[in-house]
Design an enzyme around this catalytic site. Structure first.
Site, PDB file in Angstrom:
ATOM      1  N   GLN A 127      -2.104  -8.907  13.375  1.00  0.00           N
ATOM      2  CA  GLN A 127      -0.702  -8.468  13.292  1.00  0.00           C
ATOM      3  C   GLN A 127      -0.408  -7.445  14.377  1.00  0.00           C
ATOM      4  OE1 GLN A 127      -0.011  -6.121   9.798  1.00  0.00           O
ATOM      5  NE2 GLN A 127       2.212  -6.219   9.951  1.00  0.00           N
ATOM      6  N   GLY A 128       0.491  -7.778  15.295  1.00  0.00           N
ATOM      7  CA  GLY A 128       0.813  -6.869  16.397  1.00  0.00           C
ATOM      8  C   GLY A 128       2.175  -6.222  16.206  1.00  0.00           C
ATOM      9  N   SER A 178      -5.715  -4.606  13.576  1.00  0.00           N
ATOM     10  CA  SER A 178      -6.928  -4.964  12.822  1.00  0.00           C
ATOM     11  C   SER A 178      -7.394  -6.355  13.220  1.00  0.00           C
ATOM     12  CB  SER A 178      -6.645  -4.960  11.317  1.00  0.00           C
ATOM     13  OG  SER A 178      -6.160  -3.723  10.893  1.00  0.00           O
ATOM     14  N   GLU A 203       5.453  -7.420  -1.000  1.00  0.00           N
ATOM     15  CA  GLU A 203       4.235  -6.875  -1.595  1.00  0.00           C
ATOM     16  C   GLU A 203       4.426  -5.658  -2.509  1.00  0.00           C
ATOM     17  OE1 GLU A 203       2.896  -4.503   2.391  1.00  0.00           O
ATOM     18  OE2 GLU A 203       2.147  -6.545   2.180  1.00  0.00           O
ATOM     19  N   GLU A 216       4.072   9.605   2.928  1.00  0.00           N
ATOM     20  CA  GLU A 216       5.297  10.394   3.163  1.00  0.00           C
ATOM     21  C   GLU A 216       6.505   9.460   3.245  1.00  0.00           C
ATOM     22  OE1 GLU A 216       2.491  10.734   4.871  1.00  0.00           O
ATOM     23  OE2 GLU A 216       1.831  12.756   4.357  1.00  0.00           O
TER      24      GLU A 216
HETATM   25  C1  FAD Z   1      -6.804   1.044   8.855  1.00  0.00           C
HETATM   26  C2  FAD Z   1      -5.486   0.713   9.478  1.00  0.00           C
HETATM   27  C3  FAD Z   1      -5.206  -0.610   9.777  1.00  0.00           C
HETATM   28  C4  FAD Z   1      -3.992  -0.934  10.408  1.00  0.00           C
HETATM   29  N1  FAD Z   1      -3.774  -2.234  10.770  1.00  0.00           N
HETATM   30  C5  FAD Z   1      -2.640  -2.551  11.465  1.00  0.00           C
HETATM   31  C6  FAD Z   1      -2.452  -3.876  11.965  1.00  0.00           C
HETATM   32  O1  FAD Z   1      -3.276  -4.763  11.777  1.00  0.00           O
HETATM   33  N2  FAD Z   1      -1.332  -4.126  12.682  1.00  0.00           N
HETATM   34  C7  FAD Z   1      -0.376  -3.173  12.921  1.00  0.00           C
HETATM   35  O2  FAD Z   1       0.632  -3.478  13.540  1.00  0.00           O
HETATM   36  N3  FAD Z   1      -0.544  -1.907  12.463  1.00  0.00           N
HETATM   37  C8  FAD Z   1      -1.653  -1.575  11.748  1.00  0.00           C
HETATM   38  N4  FAD Z   1      -1.849  -0.275  11.314  1.00  0.00           N
HETATM   39  C9  FAD Z   1      -0.869   0.756  11.676  1.00  0.00           C
HETATM   40  C10 FAD Z   1      -0.070   1.294  10.517  1.00  0.00           C
HETATM   41  O3  FAD Z   1       0.931   0.388  10.136  1.00  0.00           O
HETATM   42  C11 FAD Z   1       0.521   2.651  10.973  1.00  0.00           C
HETATM   43  O4  FAD Z   1      -0.567   3.529  11.141  1.00  0.00           O
HETATM   44  C12 FAD Z   1       1.488   3.241   9.992  1.00  0.00           C
HETATM   45  O5  FAD Z   1       2.656   2.474   9.946  1.00  0.00           O
HETATM   46  C13 FAD Z   1       1.851   4.707  10.372  1.00  0.00           C
HETATM   47  O6  FAD Z   1       2.296   4.759  11.678  1.00  0.00           O
HETATM   48  P1  FAD Z   1       1.653   5.790  12.738  1.00  0.00           P
HETATM   49  O7  FAD Z   1       0.166   5.674  12.632  1.00  0.00           O
HETATM   50  O8  FAD Z   1       2.290   5.512  14.041  1.00  0.00           O
HETATM   51  O9  FAD Z   1       2.048   7.223  12.233  1.00  0.00           O
HETATM   52  P2  FAD Z   1       3.460   7.939  12.436  1.00  0.00           P
HETATM   53  O10 FAD Z   1       4.544   7.010  12.020  1.00  0.00           O
HETATM   54  O11 FAD Z   1       3.516   8.494  13.811  1.00  0.00           O
HETATM   55  O12 FAD Z   1       3.346   9.103  11.402  1.00  0.00           O
HETATM   56  C14 FAD Z   1       2.683  10.344  11.690  1.00  0.00           C
HETATM   57  C15 FAD Z   1       2.903  11.267  10.509  1.00  0.00           C
HETATM   58  O13 FAD Z   1       4.313  11.518  10.338  1.00  0.00           O
HETATM   59  C16 FAD Z   1       4.732  11.164   9.040  1.00  0.00           C
HETATM   60  N5  FAD Z   1       6.061  10.557   9.071  1.00  0.00           N
HETATM   61  C17 FAD Z   1       6.500   9.602   9.909  1.00  0.00           C
HETATM   62  N6  FAD Z   1       7.772   9.261   9.617  1.00  0.00           N
HETATM   63  C18 FAD Z   1       8.139  10.003   8.550  1.00  0.00           C
HETATM   64  C19 FAD Z   1       9.333  10.105   7.774  1.00  0.00           C
HETATM   65  N7  FAD Z   1      10.389   9.343   8.038  1.00  0.00           N
HETATM   66  N8  FAD Z   1       9.349  10.988   6.749  1.00  0.00           N
HETATM   67  C20 FAD Z   1       8.272  11.771   6.481  1.00  0.00           C
HETATM   68  N9  FAD Z   1       7.113  11.719   7.188  1.00  0.00           N
HETATM   69  C21 FAD Z   1       7.046  10.858   8.205  1.00  0.00           C
HETATM   70  C22 FAD Z   1       3.710  10.139   8.565  1.00  0.00           C
HETATM   71  O14 FAD Z   1       3.635  10.073   7.155  1.00  0.00           O
HETATM   72  C23 FAD Z   1       2.423  10.651   9.180  1.00  0.00           C
HETATM   73  O15 FAD Z   1       1.876  11.658   8.385  1.00  0.00           O
HETATM   74  C24 FAD Z   1      -3.038   0.077  10.687  1.00  0.00           C
HETATM   75  C25 FAD Z   1      -3.336   1.400  10.348  1.00  0.00           C
HETATM   76  C26 FAD Z   1      -4.539   1.722   9.767  1.00  0.00           C
HETATM   77  C27 FAD Z   1      -4.822   3.160   9.465  1.00  0.00           C
END
Ligand code: FAD
Length: 399
Positions: A126-127, A161, A244, A386
């Protein structure tokens, strides 16, 4: 909503249990690596077993070649598979992309991709996420510019992933730089062998490689690989992510943890006595039991709400996600604690030769320490806690 035991579902569970007991080839039993997807050959073999039974797509409607099971039946199927230690299916293909293809793809696209999902011969990733565009997915910047019958894709995805094992990726790209940010997004299917794609590993806290950075450098993607119309990407993504609510807590893994804690209660010693003889251990086990049961009740409620198309299902799903993932973290920590010295065993690669964990954790398929570390991410992937709290607040305060 009726919380009484349901004889029909109990019979269904017995049928699934019997099928798994009889149908799971001995060499596949106990092979799953906790939360890590099974290896290609295992996925394919398990798909063959499921297809013979007509259960190759457990989460799809009958008209799409699926089982037509209710959400609660799907969960029972998952629970029995996780408890028995069957291989995993390709969750990206089965739970995310498959429903999208069934709803939005052209007949040609379905003919190209659906048979491979049934056979397990085409693994997907998933990208969606990008550096700076995770929670705020609509801000994504990977761009696709039209050039005749192709799009030319440039940009970067992150946390992809299994990109290193996948044959294809479903990808969100920006096709219109001027439009409102949600409106300019398009959904593409891309063969991972296309020139210009580079996958770089990210080693996670569990010391395993399931995550990646994925780079796109002038990657030519046929326009025929676009799902829906140009600019439909956001609508399709909302459909994909909306599937989901009741499963957000991952009840099957919670029940599996409970089963493992119960086994340890009897098998592990604290001094001369079994662990269960320790008051504190017994109390914590009882608490976990109550919490898992509470989640199971809430899952039933959310499933019923989903069936009634209740708008509150969304916020209830967010509550389940928070409660379920926090419980996953606490229970996996407790398993590590309860195992004493064994709890410290961690494996660098779950698929590596000789990576079988020692008794008594054979059932979990890999060191529980890996599992505990992996679960730290559960409150991030699938929407952070969050962000879930924001959804609940909006619903409660009608913001
Ligand atoms: C193990 C794992 C597998 C994953 N697999 C995939 C995958 O296969 N494909 C894919 O596309 N993605 C994947 N992801 C990505 C995942 O979807 C993102 O990590 C997730 O959506 C959070 O985005 P971010 O990491 O950019 O954090 P950010 O969105 O930058 O968030 C950083 C911090 O700010 C907080 N925050 C952000 N927005 C808000 C808000 N509106 N209100 C309050 N707090 C906020 C968050 O809670 C977090 O604490 C994976 C992540 C993990 C950890």
């Amino acid at each position: 909503m009726d919380f009484q035991p349901d004889a029909g579902l109990d019979t269904f569970r017995q049928d699934v249990r019997e099928f798994v007991r009889a149908g799971l080839p001995a060499e596949l039993a106990g092979k799953p690596r906790g939360s890590v997807r099974s290896q290609r050959a295992e996925v394919e073999r398990w798909q063959r077993v499921l297809n013979e039974k007509g259960w190759g797509a457990p989460y799809w409607a009958q008209k799409d070649g699926g089982t037509g099971w209710s959400v609660l039946q799907q969960l029972i199927f998952d629970e029995e598979c996780v408890a028995a230690g069957t291989p995993t299916q390709d969750g990206f293909a089965q739970k995310l992309l498959g429903p999208v293809l069934n709803a939005f793809a052209s007949p040609e696209q379905k003919a190209e991709h659906l048979p491979h999902i049934f056979s397990g011969t085409r693994l997907w990733c998933q990208g969606f996420s990008e550096p700076g565009s995770g929670s705020d997915l609509a801000s994504l910047r990977t761009r696709a510019d039209r050039d005749g019958d192709h799009y030319v894709v440039n940009g970067q995805k992150i946390w992809t992933s299994y990109a290193h094992e996948a044959d294809w990726i479903f990808l969100l790209v920006r096709t219109d730089q001027e439009a409102r940010k949600q409106a300019g997004i398009t959904f593409l299917l891309v063969d991972m062998k296309t020139p210009g794609i580079t996958v770089r590993p990210i080693r996670s806290i569990d010391d395993c490689h399931h995550l990646n950075e994925t780079f796109f450098d002038n990657v030519r993607v046929p326009v025929a690989n676009r799902i829906g119309a140009e600019g439909d990407g956001w609508k399709i993504t909302k459909f994909l992510l909306n599937n989901e609510h009741a499963t957000a807590a991952d009840l099957p893994i919670l029940k599996r943890y409970l089963m493992e804690i119960r086994k340890l209660a009897a098998s592990q010693k604290a001094g001369r006595n079994s662990l269960i003889a320790r008051h504190e251990f017994a109390l914590r086990l009882a608490r976990f039991d109550a919490e898992v049961n509470a989640i199971a009740m809430m899952v039933k409620r959310v499933a019923a709400m989903e069936q009634d198309h209740s708008p509150a299902a969304h916020a209830m799903g967010s509550m389940l996600k928070i409660r379920g993932t926090e419980l996953q973290q606490r229970m996996s920590e407790f398993l590590v604690e309860s195992l004493g010295d064994y709890g410290a065993v961690a494996y660098p690669e779950p698929h590596a030769e000789g990576a079988e964990p020692p008794l008594p954790m054979q059932g979990m398929g890999r060191g529980i320490a890996n599992e505990m570390f992996f679960r730290r991410a559960s409150t991030i992937y699938g929407g952070t806690s969050e962000v879930q709290r924001g959804i609940i607040a909006k619903a409660v305060f009608q913001l």
